[in-house]
Design a protein around this motif. Structure first.
Motif, PDB file in Angstrom:
ATOM      1  N   LEU A   1      12.020  23.412  42.494  1.00 32.76           N
ATOM      2  CA  LEU A   1      12.849  23.636  41.303  1.00 32.76           C
ATOM      3  C   LEU A   1      12.835  25.068  40.791  1.00 32.76           C
ATOM      4  CD1 LEU A   1      12.002  20.431  39.201  1.00 32.76           C
ATOM      5  CD2 LEU A   1      14.034  20.849  40.596  1.00 32.76           C
TER       6      LEU A   1
ATOM      7  N   ALA B   1      17.095  22.606  35.891  1.00 36.06           N
ATOM      8  CA  ALA B   1      16.756  21.183  35.934  1.00 36.06           C
ATOM      9  C   ALA B   1      16.955  20.544  34.568  1.00 36.06           C
ATOM     10  CB  ALA B   1      15.316  20.990  36.403  1.00 36.06           C
TER      11      ALA B   1
ATOM     12  N   ALA C   1       9.117  18.400  30.725  1.00 36.23           N
ATOM     13  CA  ALA C   1       9.896  19.638  30.704  1.00 36.23           C
ATOM     14  C   ALA C   1       9.025  20.827  30.325  1.00 36.23           C
ATOM     15  CB  ALA C   1      11.067  19.502  29.731  1.00 36.23           C
TER      16      ALA C   1
ATOM     17  N   ARG D   1       8.361  24.144  32.529  1.00 37.41           N
ATOM     18  CA  ARG D   1       8.694  25.484  32.035  1.00 37.41           C
ATOM     19  C   ARG D   1       7.525  26.456  32.156  1.00 37.41           C
ATOM     20  NH1 ARG D   1      11.735  22.504  28.177  1.00 37.41           N
ATOM     21  NH2 ARG D   1      10.055  22.615  26.637  1.00 37.41           N
TER      22      ARG D   1
ATOM     23  N   CYS E   1      14.045  24.324  32.642  1.00 34.91           N
ATOM     24  CA  CYS E   1      14.179  22.878  32.486  1.00 34.91           C
ATOM     25  C   CYS E   1      14.558  22.510  31.063  1.00 34.91           C
ATOM     26  CB  CYS E   1      12.863  22.188  32.866  1.00 34.91           C
ATOM     27  SG  CYS E   1      12.965  20.387  32.855  1.00 34.91           S
TER      28      CYS E   1
END
Length: 273
Positions: A58, A63, A78, A82, A88
């Motif tokens: 990712l 995302a 999340a 991050r 995200c």
């Protein structure tokens, strides 16, 4: 108003089905998923406690994560992504908000068993023209962005599907193929419950081009011409598929956003100030 690290349902709806769609990750618990086993189009499931394993894949992507309500599981996952450098966001309101907005959802039971990397595998006849490009586009944009497609001789499709666990489509005897006046694109739409006004417009055009029914939509003749041109530009079916993705991206955006817009010449004269 959403926080800077959240995305609203309407904002995400504008991205789903386009090349700019973020990677969508369903983090719902098994209990919550069992209560509604449907996914946002293009999403895949992952255990929230193991979200850190997604970091390498990712880092170069945007995302969006969601759980049932978009609270503790989504926010915590999340935040973890991050701090590892992943861009995200959390879907505001989670899966419930998406469901309550009557946004399209994909029945998880319709998905084929993925490989070790979570990708679905599909197989069809080689030398694609219309349906065999349109269907992969639909799957990649709304079902499985990482789906892989095999193009093989017609007589080998069923055997390849059996030996490699691939989903056969657009060939006689397959579950996802022509039925009456409807084509394989229609079958995929139905199988995954992806009906929406823009996709129905695209389906009508694909059906008209693929079954030589240009009376169904004036755009069908144009799609046929472009599809036949692409098939002659590329000897490699996979290269043709990649070029065709752009063609169907454009057709979908027209169907969603530009059906009322026309074009004419000369342009309107500029009035003197």
């Amino acid at each position: 108003m959403p926080s800077p690290t959240e995305i609203t349902v309407p904002q995400l709806m504008r991205l789903v089905g386009t090349p700019d769609a973020p990677t969508l990750i369903d983090l719902r618990t098994d209990e919550d998923f069992a209560a509604d086993p449907r996914l946002i189009p293009g999403a895949f499931r992952h255990r929230f406690a193991e979200v850190a394993t997604l970091v390498p894949a990712l880092r170069q992507r945007r995302a969006v994560v969601y759980c049932q309500k978009g609270r503790k599981i989504s926010q915590g996952a999340a935040a973890l992504l991050r701090i590892e450098g992943v861009a995200c966001e959390v879907l505001e309101g989670g899966q419930i908000a998406w469901r309550d907005a009557s946004a399209p959802m994909v029945a998880a039971t319709a998905l084929s068993a993925p490989d070790a990397e979570g990708r679905s595998l599909w197989v069809t006849r080689h030398r694609p023209k219309i349906d065999r490009i349109a269907c992969p586009w639909l799957v990649r944009r709304f079902v499985d962005p990482r789906a892989r497609f095999l193009f093989v001789p017609p007589e080998d499709v069923a055997l390849v599907a059996e030996r490699f666990g691939a989903v056969p489509f657009d060939i006689e005897g397959a579950g996802l193929t022509h039925a009456g006046e409807r084509c394989s694109f229609d079958a995929v739409l139905d199988a995954f419950g992806l009906q929406s006004a823009p996709l129905e417009r695209v389906a009508t055009i694909v059906r008209g081009a693929d079954t030589n029914r240009h009376d169904l939509a004036p755009e069908a003749a144009g799609l046929l011409a472009l599809s036949l041109g692409l098939s002659r530009m590329y000897r490699d079916d996979l290269a043709q598929l990649e070029a065709g993705m752009t063609l169907y991206d454009a057709l979908y955006r027209w169907a969603r956003d530009a059906t009322e817009e026309g074009h004419d010449w000369p342009a309107a004269a500029v009035r003197p100030s």
